[in-house]
Design an enzyme around this catalytic site. Structure first.
Site, PDB file in Angstrom:
ATOM      1  N   ASP A  99       5.771  -2.051   3.974  1.00 37.84           N
ATOM      2  CA  ASP A  99       6.403  -3.266   3.454  1.00 37.84           C
ATOM      3  C   ASP A  99       7.627  -2.847   2.653  1.00 37.84           C
ATOM      4  OD1 ASP A  99       4.419  -5.151   4.390  1.00 37.84           O
ATOM      5  OD2 ASP A  99       3.094  -4.319   2.866  1.00 37.84           O
ATOM      6  N   SER A 108       0.817  -1.216   0.000  1.00 30.29           N
ATOM      7  CA  SER A 108       0.000   0.000   0.000  1.00 30.29           C
ATOM      8  C   SER A 108       0.847   1.260   0.000  1.00 30.29           C
ATOM      9  CB  SER A 108      -0.944  -0.004   1.204  1.00 30.29           C
ATOM     10  OG  SER A 108      -0.217  -0.024   2.413  1.00 30.29           O
ATOM     11  N   TYR A 138     -12.416  -7.712   3.492  1.00 22.03           N
ATOM     12  CA  TYR A 138     -11.002  -7.412   3.246  1.00 22.03           C
ATOM     13  C   TYR A 138     -10.167  -8.350   4.127  1.00 22.03           C
ATOM     14  CZ  TYR A 138      -6.856  -4.478   2.361  1.00 22.03           C
ATOM     15  OH  TYR A 138      -5.627  -4.008   1.964  1.00 22.03           O
ATOM     16  N   ASP A 187       8.001  -4.103   7.870  1.00 22.47           N
ATOM     17  CA  ASP A 187       8.295  -5.507   7.579  1.00 22.47           C
ATOM     18  C   ASP A 187       9.344  -5.524   6.478  1.00 22.47           C
ATOM     19  OD1 ASP A 187       6.374  -6.159   9.392  1.00 22.47           O
ATOM     20  OD2 ASP A 187       4.896  -6.845   7.936  1.00 22.47           O
ATOM     21  N   ASP A 227       1.655   0.215   8.455  1.00 22.65           N
ATOM     22  CA  ASP A 227       3.050  -0.202   8.387  1.00 22.65           C
ATOM     23  C   ASP A 227       3.569  -0.050   6.960  1.00 22.65           C
ATOM     24  OD1 ASP A 227       1.750  -2.203   7.061  1.00 22.65           O
ATOM     25  OD2 ASP A 227       2.587  -3.854   8.244  1.00 22.65           O
ATOM     26  N   LYS A 283     -10.810   0.152  -1.031  1.00 21.96           N
ATOM     27  CA  LYS A 283     -10.266  -0.519   0.147  1.00 21.96           C
ATOM     28  C   LYS A 283     -11.045  -0.140   1.401  1.00 21.96           C
ATOM     29  CE  LYS A 283      -5.876  -1.062   0.795  1.00 21.96           C
ATOM     30  NZ  LYS A 283      -4.417  -0.860   0.933  1.00 21.96           N
TER      31      LYS A 283
END
Length: 728
Positions: A113, A100, A235, A165, A111, A226
């Site tokens: 990625d 995202s 979702y 992450d 968060d 979303k």
């Protein structure tokens, strides 16, 4: 892939990509469309979907620090491995983002990625050892933990308050330049499978952005979709709905079909296209390409199991994969009805009869069904509880699959949100989480009542969870799973009153209903469904003004049929259902063009024809997918269970608990026919042999593994039997 060299209307940049077909409409936006788009933005702001400038700059600063940290670490590793100083000075290293954040649709507090890309002399063991140890010394790093044996190995941490992450991939390159482009397939040569998996997120995200006509319109539309999916409780890739990348690809396909439309129009067209999509026809953003790297790709011609995927959405980067292999019969049915509901709401919005806030109203899942399964996971400590519920949640789709195959169950609807256990229903020192699964039972013809035994369905699920926990040495004292059948009127024993109370309908809503504003429920089966379900829209338990929207696991869910779309579109849809999709577009001629898709057994021909209502009808002329859903007639007897135990010794993994290789059948029908004729849905997917090769043995243990013998971790064996009265 279609291309245009001429300039687009309204002074936009030349259109480069339309996907595998031509665009449906090239019409530029009208002023009213821009006004609706502004109202859409205003409606989303209370949910915290937009990050302010300060937060955005903070993320950029953190990523910059992380990038410098990686380069510094790679230089140190290079020196330890005796590289010459001239090579060390230019060895490089880089942080890439995906998901995202890379798409530009992340929300407040989300968060990041990220992927650490290193040259060939830096190994994965270096990343999880020396990099991890160096990171420990950094004062801004908190909650550092490594998950080295995961399907995609990852290091998780908080960097100056931002959760990240971080994956790792080593390329077959001497150095990593700052301008490295990961989209080229050649970078995958000579890489191990874990590096290919780690690179996949970045490659798919970059390819999606490359394939959309207008990135800003795509981003705003994706934010809206979303938010809608989270609010409607659909979702969750883990539970068999769609995850972020799948929603992004559906929105990207809509943008390709309407390249000049603004967000308000695209949201409406999204629901129009996918409420009429003939699943399991796949959604593709580009022609699949073969890079001759001999990697497994989604290919129904080669992989028989791929033919049973119910809702295929194919990633555009090589190796192409289906991002929705977790989708089941029930979750596809629920999402299909939500697409139709979204279409009816956006029809009202664009006709000035409703506001955008209506699209984001959550339903009341707990007023939708008469029967529920309450799944409870408990542990004696908070740390054990967090670990335990992660495993249990990842296997809930096994339980849904078991329930779907029961001959008396028409639909099993899991609410993605978990709830804390009530004090009355748990021990004082236990940490408890609960999930709720709404059940629709089939009405049996010519029977006053029917006895239904769910014991085996539940027990095979709990055995699967305990077996895996035992195999990976997770099972600890106090970890338990229990499943209970409750009726709607008993939910108050488990949930706060505000969640189970029925919403009082306003006079305006009642008038709309009496005037035919809502359609009758579409039959999901050839027999009558449990008719005791309520159809109120329910009361949301979260308010936009109170706090920002939480992740998908914190949203509500519902399965509720929408009203029919008003006007000419409804009429055209009714007359053309057995032929395909009905899509409005401005145009004046008939178009017929074939689309040849590599890796398929057939050629899909899309026939576009102009109607008086100024609509094109897209007809997928394709043979129906083989396969018919098989229902298990009853819970096995003790003798059956003894035989089954012997049979499980040859089963490859516990996916077989819900994916059985049903033989193909020639009398099945398409999704469009299923929705209106009441015929049976597509089969539950079979075991995907490509997945069994990809997943480590710890991820899906052998079904013959013994259950834990420790008394302190004994499996709770509940017998769930109920009688349904025809007249209740």
């Amino acid at each position: 892939m279609k291309e245009m060299s001429s300039n687009m209307p309204g002074g936009q940049q030349p259109q480069k990509h339309y996907g595998i077909t031509s665009a449906i409409s090239l019409a530029p936006p009208r002023e009213i469309d821009n006004q609706y788009t502004k109202k859409l933005c205003d409606a989303m702001k209370p949910f915290g979907v937009f990050e302010d400038e300060e937060e955005l700059n903070h993320r950029l600063a953190v990523l910059g620090k992380l990038n410098n940290f990686v380069k510094e670490w790679i230089s140190e590793i290079s020196e330890l491995k005796n590289l010459p100083p001239s090579a060390i000075s230019c060895v490089g290293g880089k942080i890439f983002t995906f998901g995202s954040y890379r798409l530009g649709v992340h929300t407040k507090g989300a968060d990041i990625d990220a992927l650490c890309v290193a040259p060939r002399h830096v190994e994965r063991s270096d990343f999880f050892q020396s990099f991890f140890e160096k990171f420990k010394q950094h004062e801004e790093i908190k909650d550092l933990r490594a998950v080295e044996d995961a399907f995609v190995p990852v290091i998780k941490f908080k960097f100056d308050g931002i959760e990240i992450d971080l994956l790792f991939a080593r390329l077959a390159l001497q150095s990593i330049p700052d301008n490295l482009d990961l989209r080229g397939d050649s970078i995958l040569r000579n890489l191990d499978i874990r590096c290919i998996r780690s690179l996949n997120g970045c490659r798919v995200t970059d390819e999606i952005l490359y394939l959309v006509p207008n990135k800003e319109n795509f981003r705003l539309t994706l934010r809206a979709i979303k938010l809608w999916a989270k609010r409607r409780g659909i979702y969750s890739n883990m539970l068999g709905f769609l995850g972020g990348v799948s929603w992004a690809m559906l929105v990207a396909r809509t943008c390709q079909l309407y390249p000049n439309a603004v967000a308000a129009t695209l949201v409406h067209k999204f629901f129009l296209v996918f409420s009429k999509w003939e699943w399991p026809n796949p959604v593709l953003l580009k022609q699949p390409e073969d890079s001759n790297l001999n990697l497994p790709v989604w290919d129904p011609r080669v992989n028989p199991s791929d033919r049973y995927h119910l809702m295929p959405i194919i990633t555009p980067a090589y190796p192409q994969q289906n991002s929705t292999y977790n989708v089941s019969t029930s979750t596809r049915t629920i999402m299909s009805e939500e697409f139709k509901y979204g279409l009816s709401v956006t029809d009202e919005i664009l006709q000035g009869k409703a506001e955008w806030s209506k699209l984001f109203e959550p339903p009341n899942f707990f007023q939708k069904y008469k029967h529920y399964i309450v799944l409870t996971a408990s542990a004696s400590t908070e740390e054990n509880h967090l670990e335990w519920i992660g495993l249990v949640e990842s296997k809930i789709r096994v339980l849904v699959g078991n329930l779907e195959r029961n001959e008396y169950i028409t639909l099993a609807h899991v609410n993605p949100q978990s709830f804390p256990g009530s004090k009355e229903n748990r021990n004082e020192n236990d940490f408890v989480s609960m999930w709720f699964i709404g059940i629709i039972f089939k009405k049996v013809e010519n029977a006053e009542s029917v006895n239904i035994d769910l014991t085996y369905d539940i027990q095979s699920f709990t055995d699967t969870v305990y077996r895996q926990a035992n195999n990976i040495n997770m099972l600890k004292d106090g970890m338990k799973i229990e499943a209970t059948h409750v009726k709607k009127k008993q939910l108050h024993q488990y949930l706060p009153p505000e969640l189970v109370q029925k919403k009082k309908r306003s006079i305006a809503e009642l008038n709309r209903s009496s005037n035919g504003g809502s359609s009758k429920r579409i039959s999901l089966d050839s027999s009558h469904l449990d008719s005791s379900r309520d159809t109120d829209s329910g009361t949301p338990f979260t308010s936009p003004s109170s706090k920002p929207l939480k992740p998908a696991s914190d949203t509500e869910d519902r399965y509720d049929p929408p009203p029919q779309p008003p006007g000419a579109e409804a009429a055209a849809a009714a007359t053309a259902t057995d032929q395909g999709m009905s899509i409005p577009v401005i145009g004046s001629s008939e178009l017929i063009f074939p689309v040849t898709i590599p890796h398929f057994r057939k050629i899909i021909t899309i026939h576009c024809k102009l109607f008086r209502s100024r609509e094109y009808e897209l007809i997928h002329k394709q043979d129906p997918v083989n396969g018919a859903s098989v229902k298990r007639p009853h819970s096995p007897t003790q003798e059956d269970l003894a035989k089954r135990h012997k049979e499980t010794e040859v089963v490859a993994n516990d996916d077989s608990a819900f994916k059985e290789p049903y033989p193909p059948s020639s009398d099945s029908c398409t999704q469009g026919e299923t929705a209106l004729s009441g015929s049976k849905a597509k089969p539950i997917p079979t075991i995907d042999t490509s997945r069994t090769q990809r997943l480590p043995s710890m991820e899906l243990p052998d079904a013959s593994s013994p259950l834990p013998a420790s008394n302190s971790c004994r499996v709770v064996k509940n017998s769930i039997k109920l009688a349904l009265n025809r007249h209740k």
